[in-house]
Design an enzyme around this catalytic site. Structure first.
Site, mmCIF file in Angstrom:
data_model
loop_
_atom_site.group_PDB
_atom_site.id
_atom_site.type_symbol
_atom_site.label_atom_id
_atom_site.label_comp_id
_atom_site.label_asym_id
_atom_site.label_seq_id
_atom_site.Cartn_x
_atom_site.Cartn_y
_atom_site.Cartn_z
ATOM 1 C CG LEU A 156 40.310 44.632 32.120
ATOM 2 C CD1 LEU A 156 39.564 43.401 31.631
ATOM 3 C CD2 LEU A 156 40.892 45.402 30.950
ATOM 4 N N GLY A 186 46.633 41.478 35.504
ATOM 5 C CA GLY A 186 46.145 40.809 36.732
ATOM 6 C C GLY A 186 46.740 41.450 37.966
ATOM 7 C CD GLU A 241 48.412 35.649 43.468
ATOM 8 O OE1 GLU A 241 48.921 34.697 44.052
ATOM 9 O OE2 GLU A 241 48.130 35.622 42.252
#
Lengths: 219, 745
Positions: free
Chosen positions: B631, B703, B706
């Site tokens: 994003l 996402g 990590e």
């Protein structure tokens, strides 16, 4: 009623308790309720209040057993404080002067988060006692620039995303601003070496170096 | 009518934007937990046990209590009742160290809190904490780093006949890999500022999950949920260590209640190594069987990790093993081994990060045995579906990560032999590893208000731990409502806000998108209703469905843009201060998956090795990440670079060492536990493939917090082998490991 009494009791306590709590430090808890790119009045309140301490108020604070008076010149203003002689410059700024922009990361001079300027040079504020700085010219992150009037280094950190969580950022910027006046070679490697006392656990190092180099090129 | 400022680009999703919270962070105005000061506030400093196993025989606080400024010394006998939290349900009620502080006199790890001093100043509390006299009946603790499990390991996933296929394999690897205890060490110390108001608590906590924190604290303090408010506006990062509450939170809250004063407790850096979790020691045996031409026929991954005496923390090293490669025969097992240590907890990329160090190291060793290019070996064993679940991947582009990464890195120039590559008098080592991380959504609610002053406000009880959540929420509202991002105020980190996701698992972005988008749409719909209702309405006489909300303005569908009206004006005409919408995302956990949702990536590393001085450096890293749509590329790239830096630390520097005699973490400071600094930074080249994964949300974001840390340590140790001929199977790489290598000067 009981609640009211307890509240009143705690307010009285505050008057007698802490040389460390002032109107400014009380204000500091208001903090930022929200975040917007433009500084709303609420956003501006905390740092602006913290950056403009009033000496008279600090002096009126109640006693701490064994405390001693110290007069510090912070961000161009004289701060008259009663501090525990064992209080570090870092804890004094944060807990007595309400200047919480300077951060504690290790208390051992190992991480650089507490970096401030003393007489124009960068120091780890956790490694010296406040009472050693009578008359010194101290500059903290709040004195470097504020939203709407950022120092070029602060603006470069925003532009280059020279942070993630932002906790080490005050120290990184204080080191970077001091570095501008230090003998430092031109390369990224030179900057990395001189910035290595400031740990960024998020690892935003490439962006921090880019920000520092941009300011060096322009100045 | 439309002024230039109001013209908004078609989409600000997927662009490079400066963070909206940047000006606060660079000026000292961002408020972290320990920045909160209150009138009458006291300071708490815990007393830590100086043994790792045994019992307290006596505790004398009289000298400490008599010291200047001391208000109280609390211990088992006088802190008051503290309860255990009920067993967790889903993502609530979670705490890793379930025993409340001071529950009994038994010491189970070094540094366990035995008392807490509360004084007028921090200095007084520190001095008095050293004056509390505690006697112990100590026993020899077990902090051994060699793990063997007495219990039968748990089978995490299995298929085919892993043993049989391994026995008959033409080419085999059977090696054991060890990752040491790592300590999260966010630069922000854990802290609690507790404010008791006679009935309930306002708790300023260093928390990655304010909602869970509130539930646990209410249960353990024995107060109704509605009497606890938890605030975490800015977090000086956590990397998993601040997901769940730790015992110091209870000490601060109980002291505040007992003394009826605000109490600040800041955990010291030394306590950060003892009392707030760590990534556990892992010991992982990998067995690979392959055909002579490099097809995997068997994969076995048996891992053990240490945990504390009382609590079970499973690292889950086999997290990615079941689906990463194609093989008919596979078995993943795991087991726990108890040690006298504080409880471990999730650290960035739990499971996959240590697990992929082991698996990817073994794959590199297999490639060498096969005399095959390690990139080719991975490409050859790419699965067509998730073979552990028998379902397709939602979006998997690992092959492209490898080929794009190889191209950017210049992998085709690689010479395979140990020490075969030289440049400027340095030996070069090249290594590769792949990475993967789960993608998911967790339940989320958000409120968006469109206000009559032309601004918008979005509120969600999630947190920004440094990943850019403030900015992401502003982007979503700006994009949906068609207003400039500067007009959007974002409020996070407060249990008074609609319940938001934990900042864990790299799940926040995928979880907030549907909720915030939905909330914005609902607020926009209400603006349209306001535009037609009442005699002063700007579009009186029309129906809401006749209108369209676009670019922050309302107009008649198909009508001329010149007749459009700014939404702020619509609201003012109706005498409305603002209109709100509330949106919701559903979680993906607990629902049988139809597709396997994971992110992927490839890490390419160059090390330089100077045999004469035994100087090893990570010089260059190329990382290609397939994490759905990104994003905000500026914050996104930063996430991956930062993870690579942590990976350099993991591979080269980080390990917490326990004194075998007394169980103390002996390098419990930032000079002796070495993390990567500016000077350790290699050249880092990050590429996002940017394939939207629409199975999770409308933007296709997965996402990225990590994944960048997985695979990097194996790529580095692979490169070290290539340069030196030494295979390091126990992290971190130590110079002394390399001195016996074939490339020794």
């Amino acid at each position: 009623m009981a609640d009211e009494k307890q509240k009143a009791g705690s307010a009285e306590d505050s008057g007698g308790a802490a040389g460390k709590v002032t109107r400014r430090s009380f204000l500091s808890h208001l903090g930022a309720a929200g975040v917007a790119a433009t500084a709303s009045p609420l956003l501006a309140a905390a740092p602006a209040a913290a950056a403009m301490p009033e000496a008279s108020e600090a002096a009126s604070d109640a006693k701490i057993v064994g405390s001693v008076p110290v007069s510090l010149r912070v961000n161009g203003k004289v701060l008259k404080l009663q501090v525990d002689p064992r209080a570090t410059l870092l804890d004094t700024l944060r807990e007595s002067a309400g200047l919480t922009g300077t951060k504690k990361g290790c208390d051992h001079g190992q991480c650089g988060a507490c970096t401030v300027h003393v007489n124009g040079r960068r120091v780890n504020s956790c490694l010296s006692f406040a009472v050693m700085h009578e008359g010194d010219e101290i500059t903290t992150i709040e004195g470097i620039g504020q939203p709407g009037n950022l120092h070029p280094m602060q603006a470069a950190f925003v532009e280059h995303d020279g942070y993630q969580c932002g906790y080490c950022t005050s120290g990184q910027i204080m080191s970077a601003v001091a570095l501008l006046k230090e003998p430092c070679g031109p390369t990224d490697a030179d900057v990395k070496e001189l910035m290595s006392g400031n740990i960024c656990r998020c690892g935003a190092y490439p962006n921090i170096v880019a920000a520092v180099q941009q300011v060096r090129l322009r100045s | 009518m439309a002024s230039i400022e109001e013209v908004v680009p078609a989409s600000i999703i997927g662009t490079s934007l400066a963070r909206v919270d940047g000006p606060l962070k660079v000026s000292g105005g961002a408020m972290y937990s320990s920045d909160h000061n209150f009138p009458g506030m006291l300071y708490a400093v815990p007393v830590c046990s100086t043994i790792a196993k045994g019992t307290i025989t006596s505790l004398d606080s009289s000298a400490a209590e008599a010291m200047p400024g001391v208000q109280a010394v609390y211990h088992r006998k006088n802190i008051g009742q503290l309860f255990r939290a009920a067993p967790p349900v889903g993502f609530s009620g979670l705490i890793d160290e379930r025993r409340p502080p001071f529950e009994d006199d038994v010491i189970r790890y070094y540094g366990q809190y035995v008392a807490v001093v509360v004084a007028q100043t921090f200095e007084q509390a520190m001095a008095a904490s050293a004056a509390v006299k505690v006697s112990y009946a100590g026993e020899k603790p077990d902090v051994s780093t060699t793990l063997s499990s007495d219990e039968k390991p748990k089978v995490d996933t299995t298929r085919g006949d892993a043993d049989g296929a391994f026995a008959s394999a033409a080419v085999k690897v059977d090696e054991t890999y060890v990752t040491p205890v790592e300590t999260h060490n966010p630069i922000e110390l854990h802290a609690s500022v507790a404010v008791w108001d006679g009935k309930g608590f306002t708790l300023y906590e260093t928390s990655q999950a304010v909602g869970n924190h509130r539930e646990v604290m209410a249960q353990m303090l024995g107060v109704p949920l509605e009497n606890v408010r938890v605030i975490s506006r800015f977090l000086g990062s956590g990397f998993g260590g601040k997901l769940w509450p730790w015992p110091h939170c209870l000490l601060a809250a109980a002291a505040s209640r007992n003394l009826n004063r605000p109490v600040k407790l800041v955990v010291s850096r030394k306590m950060m190594f003892q009392n707030v979790g760590h990534r556990p020691l892992t010991q992982q045996r990998i067995r690979l069987g392959a055909t002579a031409d490099g097809m995997l026929t068997s994969l076995q991954h048996d891992s053990l990790n240490h945990t504390s005496i009382l609590d079970d923390y499973g690292e889950g090293c086999g997290e990615a093993t079941g689906y990463l490669y194609s093989t008919a025969n596979l078995r993943v097992t795991s087991g726990l081994v108890r040690r006298n240590v504080g409880n471990p907890t999730a650290m960035r990329g739990p499971g996959a990060v240590p697990g992929l160090y082991a698996l990817e190291s073994a794959m590199d060793e297999l490639a060498i045995k096969l005399k095959m290019d390690p990139v080719e070996l991975r490409l050859k064993n790419e699965p067509k579906l998730d073979e552990s679940l028998g379902i397709p991947f939602s979006s998997r582009h690992l092959k492209e990560c490898l080929t794009v990464g190889a191209e950017k890195f210049g992998w085709s120039q690689r010479k395979a032999g140990v020490g075969a590559m030289q440049r400027d008098g340095l030996t070069l080592g090249w290594g590769v590893g792949v990475c993967s991380w789960i993608a998911a959504r967790i339940g989320c609610e958000a409120t968006v208000e469109l206000k009559a002053d032309g601004t918008a406000r979005v509120a969600c009880g999630t947190q920004d731990i440094g990943t850019g959540t403030y900015t992401i929420l502003a982007q979503i509202v700006a994009e949906k409502a068609g207003i400039p991002i500067e007009k959007v105020e974002v409020v996070l980190g407060d249990t008074k806000l609609p319940a938001g996701p934990i900042s864990g698992g790299s799940w926040v972005t995928s979880s907030v998108i549907p909720a915030v988008a939905d909330a914005t749409q609902k607020a926009m719909q209400t603006v349209l209703m306001a535009a037609v209702q009442g005699k002063d309405a700007r579009f009186a006489g029309k129906k809401p469905e006749d209108l369209v909300f676009s670019g922050g303005r309302v107009q008649v569908k198909g009508g001329s843009a010149e007749t459009s009206v700014a939404y702020a004006e619509v609201l003012r005409a109706a005498n409305l201060g603002g209109v709100s919408g509330t949106g919701k995302s559903e979680g993906t956990f607990g629902v049988p998956p139809k597709v396997s949702q994971h992110s992927f990536g490839a890490q390419f590393v160059e090390v330089t090795w100077q045999p004469a001085t035994a100087r090893l450096r990570v010089n260059r890293v190329v990382t290609v990440i397939d994490a759905g749509r990104v994003l905000n590329t500026r914050a996104g790239r930063n996430q991956i670079e930062g993870a690579v830096m942590m990976g350099v630390g993991m591979a080269m520097l980080e390990h917490t060492t326990y004194d075998q005699r007394n169980g103390a973490p002996i390098n419990s400071n930032l000079a002796d536990y070495v993390v990567a600094t500016h000077a350790d930074t290699p050249q880092i080249d990050v590429t996002f493939l940017d394939y939207p994964d629409l199975s999770l949300n409308e933007y296709g974001a997965r996402g990225i917090g990590e994944i960048g840390l997985a695979g990097i340590a194996a790529a580095i140790t692979g490169a070290v082998y290539h340069a030196t001929g030494v295979r390091v199977r126990e992290l971190p790489v130590r110079i002394e490991d390399l001195l016996g290598g074939t490339a020794r000067a």
